[in-house]
Design an enzyme around this catalytic site. Structure first.
Site, mmCIF file in Angstrom:
data_model
loop_
_atom_site.group_PDB
_atom_site.id
_atom_site.type_symbol
_atom_site.label_atom_id
_atom_site.label_comp_id
_atom_site.label_asym_id
_atom_site.label_seq_id
_atom_site.Cartn_x
_atom_site.Cartn_y
_atom_site.Cartn_z
ATOM 1 N N PHE A 7 0.862 -1.181 0.000
ATOM 2 C CA PHE A 7 0.000 0.000 0.000
ATOM 3 C C PHE A 7 0.892 1.223 0.000
ATOM 4 C CE2 PHE A 7 -2.234 3.489 2.100
ATOM 5 C CZ PHE A 7 -3.359 3.569 1.298
ATOM 6 N N ASP B 148 9.397 2.297 1.557
ATOM 7 C CA ASP B 148 8.242 3.060 2.026
ATOM 8 C C ASP B 148 8.123 2.814 3.522
ATOM 9 O OD1 ASP B 148 5.793 3.993 2.840
ATOM 10 O OD2 ASP B 148 4.728 3.376 1.028
ATOM 11 N N LYS C 97 3.200 9.863 8.440
ATOM 12 C CA LYS C 97 2.537 9.394 9.663
ATOM 13 C C LYS C 97 3.230 9.842 10.955
ATOM 14 C CE LYS C 97 -0.413 5.826 7.837
ATOM 15 N NZ LYS C 97 -0.191 5.242 6.517
HETATM 16 C C1 LIG Z 1 -0.443 5.486 5.116
HETATM 17 C C2 LIG Z 1 0.521 4.986 4.100
HETATM 18 C C3 LIG Z 1 0.693 5.642 2.865
HETATM 19 C C4 LIG Z 1 -0.150 6.824 2.447
HETATM 20 O O1 LIG Z 1 -0.056 7.896 3.314
HETATM 21 P P1 LIG Z 1 -1.158 9.095 3.193
HETATM 22 O O2 LIG Z 1 -0.683 10.091 4.190
HETATM 23 O O3 LIG Z 1 -2.470 8.502 3.513
HETATM 24 O O4 LIG Z 1 -1.087 9.589 1.815
HETATM 25 C C5 LIG Z 1 1.659 5.155 2.007
HETATM 26 N N1 LIG Z 1 2.409 4.082 2.332
HETATM 27 C C6 LIG Z 1 2.269 3.424 3.499
HETATM 28 C C7 LIG Z 1 3.133 2.261 3.800
HETATM 29 C C8 LIG Z 1 1.302 3.843 4.419
HETATM 30 O O5 LIG Z 1 1.131 3.176 5.558
#
Ligand SMILES: *Cc1c(COP(=O)(O)O)cnc(C)c1O
Length: 390
Positions: A129, A214, A243
């Protein structure tokens, strides 16, 4: 009639009013133990006094200037993060997906500017994701996210997570980079082995690719290291964070080595809001706390204790829970019962957790929890499993 807030979420019918540490109160005065931490965002819990102080101090001085000018807080945070990581430079954003988009652009531009304009494709893993932009849904490619939104950008080759042979077989002369989460978050808290992460580095070096981690969910102390890839002692060329770094204020960053950032010269990328003084004041404050002596060691210890307690609950309730997995305070309980039912039942008993793919519930408490919060969570999960097993 369509709700005034676009109904893209099936939201729980609760409105929260205030929080303190790991606890949160709804508008009826009901108290919950919040082990969602806003999906791994509120790293220091709710209303952390130091963050409140730093935010309000900055709020009285200056909020926003745009990136037409130098921003002291950006230079400070970037300087600190380059000291603490593989990175030599970084771009600040307002969200995770923007940091990820910056990673995609940075990798393509690197190859373009170093004589390989044909290298434009990315290898990603199944269950990944990376956010909800049109490019990020093209990468993750789950029907739930992509249905109706085509045509999708054809630039991503997906291979099974943790399968090195298939990953190596998918590399072509067009491959520019590999993008992987060290722990699949939305994908159900699936932890990449250190060997796998090291092998990704090796494959990237062998084929002249850039490696992107990521760490939007895994980063900023969540696993008991500042960044999860440190457990494998392997460095990427590019890393996305968001985050946790804002502790609840929207901020992200794309961290890059000097080599990989070669093409990102003036005019190549931008953001109106990214890295504004308010965001930087909070992010610098989060980093103050997370890098204080002993903080990360305590996260790792707390994670080990919580995981052991959850393992005992899995053993006690085989009709409800199948397995516990994860690292530090990024833990997942694989359920036997439907995970949505478990999430709802836990909430009824006062504990908030986050569902994920693979029938998992994510346990993502603030990094600041201690014994009392662990004991409270364990008691609620134990009681809820007894109810669900009947
Ligand atoms: C939450 C998340 C995203 C997206 O972040 P947003 O702030 O919602 O755009 C991308 N990659 C990972 C692994 C995530 O947990």
């Amino acid at each position: 009639m369509i709700p005034a807030v676009m109904p893209t979420y099936s939201r729980v019918d609760i409105v929260f009013e205030r929080g303190e540490g790991a606890h949160i109160w709804d508008t009826d005065g009901r108290r919950f133990l919040d082990f969602t931490a806003g999906i791994a965002v509120n790293a220091l819990g709710h209303a952390h006094p130091y963050l409140v102080q730093k935010l309000t101090e900055q709020a009285g001085k200056l909020w926003h200037t745009s990136n037409l000018f130098r921003v002291a807080g950006q230079e400070q945070l970037a300087g600190r993060l380059t000291e603490l990581t593989f990175a030599d430079t970084m771009f600040f954003t307002n969200s995770g997906v923007e940091a990820w988009e910056c990673a995609v652009k940075t990798v393509r531009k690197y190859h373009h500017d170093t004589g390989h304009p044909e290298k434009t494709r990315f290898i990603v893993v199944g269950g990944a994701f990376h956010g909800r932009s049109t490019t990020a849904i093209a990468a993750a490619r789950s029907e739930k996210m992509t249905g109706g939104f085509g045509p999708l950008l054809d630039a991503f080759d997906q291979v099974p997570f943790e399968n090195l042979n298939e990953l190596r077989a998918a590399i072509t002369p067009q491959t520019a980079g590999i993008i992987v989460e060290p722990i699949l978050g939305e994908g159900g808290i699936r932890v990449a082995s250190p060997d796998y992460l090291r092998a990704l580095r090796q494959a990237a070096d062998e084929f002249g690719l850039l490696l992107v981690f990521d760490e939007i969910q895994t980063g900023v102390g969540r696993t008991g290291k500042l960044f999860a890839h440190e457990w494998a002692d392997v460095a990427p060329d590019v890393m996305c964070i968001a985050k946790g770094i804002g502790g609840g204020f929207p901020v992200g960053a794309c961290l890059v080595s000097e080599k990989a950032a070669a093409g990102m010269v003036p005019g190549t990328h931008g953001s109106t809001f990214g890295g504004n003084p308010l965001a930087m004041a909070v992010a610098n404050a989060v980093l103050d706390v997370v890098t204080a002596p002993g903080f990360l060691e305590k996260v790792a210890e707390t994670g080990t204790r919580l995981e052991a307690a959850l393992a005992a609950l899995v053993a006690r309730h085989p009709a409800v829970l199948a397995d516990v997995r994860g690292k530090g305070l990024m833990l997942g309980l694989k359920c036997v019962k439907p995970n949505g039912d478990v999430v709802t039942a836990l909430r009824r008993n006062g504990l908030l957790v986050v569902p994920a793919a693979d029938n998992v519930i994510r346990i993502l408490p603030p990094l600041t929890i201690g014994e009392p919060e662990i004991a409270e969570a364990v008691a609620i999960i134990d009681k809820t499993c007894q109810e669900l097993a009947q």
